[in-house]
Design an enzyme around this catalytic site. Structure first.
Site, PDB file in Angstrom:
ATOM      1  N   ASP A  67       0.826  -1.211   0.000  1.00 23.71           N
ATOM      2  CA  ASP A  67       0.000   0.000   0.000  1.00 23.71           C
ATOM      3  C   ASP A  67       0.859   1.260   0.000  1.00 23.71           C
ATOM      4  O   ASP A  67       2.067   1.208   0.234  1.00 23.71           O
ATOM      5  CB  ASP A  67      -0.959  -0.009   1.203  1.00 23.71           C
ATOM      6  CG  ASP A  67      -0.281  -0.437   2.514  1.00 23.71           C
ATOM      7  OD1 ASP A  67       0.960  -0.377   2.582  1.00 23.71           O
ATOM      8  OD2 ASP A  67      -0.979  -0.811   3.455  1.00 23.71           O
ATOM      9  N   ASN A 136      -7.397  -2.674  14.545  1.00 23.77           N
ATOM     10  CA  ASN A 136      -8.803  -2.868  14.158  1.00 23.77           C
ATOM     11  C   ASN A 136      -8.968  -4.033  13.178  1.00 23.77           C
ATOM     12  O   ASN A 136     -10.041  -4.237  12.618  1.00 23.77           O
ATOM     13  CB  ASN A 136      -9.390  -1.569  13.557  1.00 23.77           C
ATOM     14  CG  ASN A 136      -8.755  -1.190  12.226  1.00 23.77           C
ATOM     15  OD1 ASN A 136      -7.882  -1.892  11.714  1.00 23.77           O
ATOM     16  ND2 ASN A 136      -9.191  -0.077  11.663  1.00 23.77           N
ATOM     17  N   HIS A 138      -7.224  -4.502  10.298  1.00 22.91           N
ATOM     18  CA  HIS A 138      -6.940  -4.267   8.878  1.00 22.91           C
ATOM     19  C   HIS A 138      -5.648  -4.964   8.458  1.00 22.91           C
ATOM     20  O   HIS A 138      -4.729  -5.143   9.259  1.00 22.91           O
ATOM     21  CB  HIS A 138      -6.946  -2.775   8.518  1.00 22.91           C
ATOM     22  CG  HIS A 138      -5.784  -1.967   8.950  1.00 22.91           C
ATOM     23  ND1 HIS A 138      -5.905  -0.793   9.657  1.00 22.91           N
ATOM     24  CD2 HIS A 138      -4.451  -2.123   8.769  1.00 22.91           C
ATOM     25  CE1 HIS A 138      -4.726  -0.268   9.872  1.00 22.91           C
ATOM     26  NE2 HIS A 138      -3.808  -1.064   9.354  1.00 22.91           N
ATOM     27  N   GLU A 143      -9.588  -1.775   5.428  1.00 19.29           N
ATOM     28  CA  GLU A 143     -10.203  -1.408   6.700  1.00 19.29           C
ATOM     29  C   GLU A 143     -11.498  -2.192   6.928  1.00 19.29           C
ATOM     30  O   GLU A 143     -12.150  -2.604   5.958  1.00 19.29           O
ATOM     31  CB  GLU A 143     -10.538   0.094   6.681  1.00 19.29           C
ATOM     32  CG  GLU A 143      -9.328   1.008   6.572  1.00 19.29           C
ATOM     33  CD  GLU A 143      -8.659   1.269   7.927  1.00 19.29           C
ATOM     34  OE1 GLU A 143      -8.593   0.344   8.758  1.00 19.29           O
ATOM     35  OE2 GLU A 143      -8.188   2.396   8.128  1.00 19.29           O
TER      36      GLU A 143
END
Ligand code: GLP
Length: 245
Positions: A67, A136, A138, A143
């Site tokens: 990314d 979280n 990801h 996400e």
């Protein structure tokens, strides 16, 4: 999922680095998928050390990073490209033309994402994908959401993700771009082998949900349960919530 718990981060990084160096020895033209974040830094430094001792040869390897921040030039100090340059690329003998990155500064992100998918396919796919995990759940920048994008795409980052990346932008979450380009879940799951590294107690809960929870788009890493060759490399703190059944 194969789970390996290491005594500490140093042993984890060293062991994985030795394994990666050995697979480069067996298959020099390996295609590596690489992650950023604090977690893989030790691994990258260990690979640099092995290379310095003539024990890791990247001369025929190819890399694709997961990314990159949108709107960020390749030489911006907060870019993931600069991060990789500092922690790995400057320490090993990867030919620059074999290093692949999403360009976050392009005018047409959709075309850039398509270009990346095509480049991965042209390289023969990813042999070994290294992953970290966000608290979280990801992976890459996929996400938690009602639905997950299969392929490389433009993502809007959660506030918590911007906060955890603030270190790259003078500690200010507001300066972290609100969007990024990321490989999608299918891009990641098509890698032949995946090693996810998680260390520290802040990761214990998401590791537990990834391993024991349902496969849920609200916990993107749980989709790794569907892959036939995934290893979780954990330190004791990250493994703390995994109790034997
Ligand atoms: C970042 C990256 C992920 C990384 C994760 C965890 O936002 N895009 O690829 O795995 O967050 O980061 P850290 O290793 O610093 O906890």
């Amino acid at each position: 999922m194969k789970i390996t718990v290491f005594d500490n981060e140093r042993v984890l990084a060293r062991t994985l680095a030795v394994q990666i160096a050995a697979s480069l020895g067996q298959r020099p033209a390996t295609v590596l998928g690489l992650a950023t974040g604090r977690t893989p830094i030790r691994l990258y430094h260990e690979l640099g050390t092995l290379h310095a001792h003539g024990q890791a040869d990247f001369s025929r390897a190819t890399t694709f990073n997961l990314d990159e921040f949108a709107g960020v030039e390749r030489d911006h100090p907060g870019s993931y490209r600069v991060f990789m340059q500092e922690h790995l690329f400057s320490r090993v003998n990867l030919p620059p033309e074999n290093v692949h990155f999403l360009d976050g500064a392009v005018a047409d992100p959709e075309a850039e994402c398509e270009r990346y998918e095509t480049a991965i396919a042209a390289a023969g796919g990813i042999d070994l994908q290294i992953l970290g995990i966000g608290t979280n759940g990801h992976i890459g920048f996929n996400e938690p959401a009602r639905a997950l994008e299969p392929r490389t795409h433009l993502v809007t980052l959660k506030a918590s993700t911007r906060r955890s990346n603030a270190g790259l932008f003078h500690g200010d979450p507001e300066q972290v771009p609100s969007q990024a380009l990321s490989m999608g879940m299918a891009t990641i799951l098509h890698a032949r082998r995946i090693v996810l590294i998680a260390t520290g107690k802040s990761k214990a809960r998401c590791v537990e949900r990834m391993v024991k929870g349902p496969i849920d788009t609200r916990m993107p890493a749980s989709f790794l349960q569907l892959h036939r060759d995934v290893e979780l490399a954990l330190d004791r703190a990250a493994a703390a919530a995994l109790r034997p059944e």
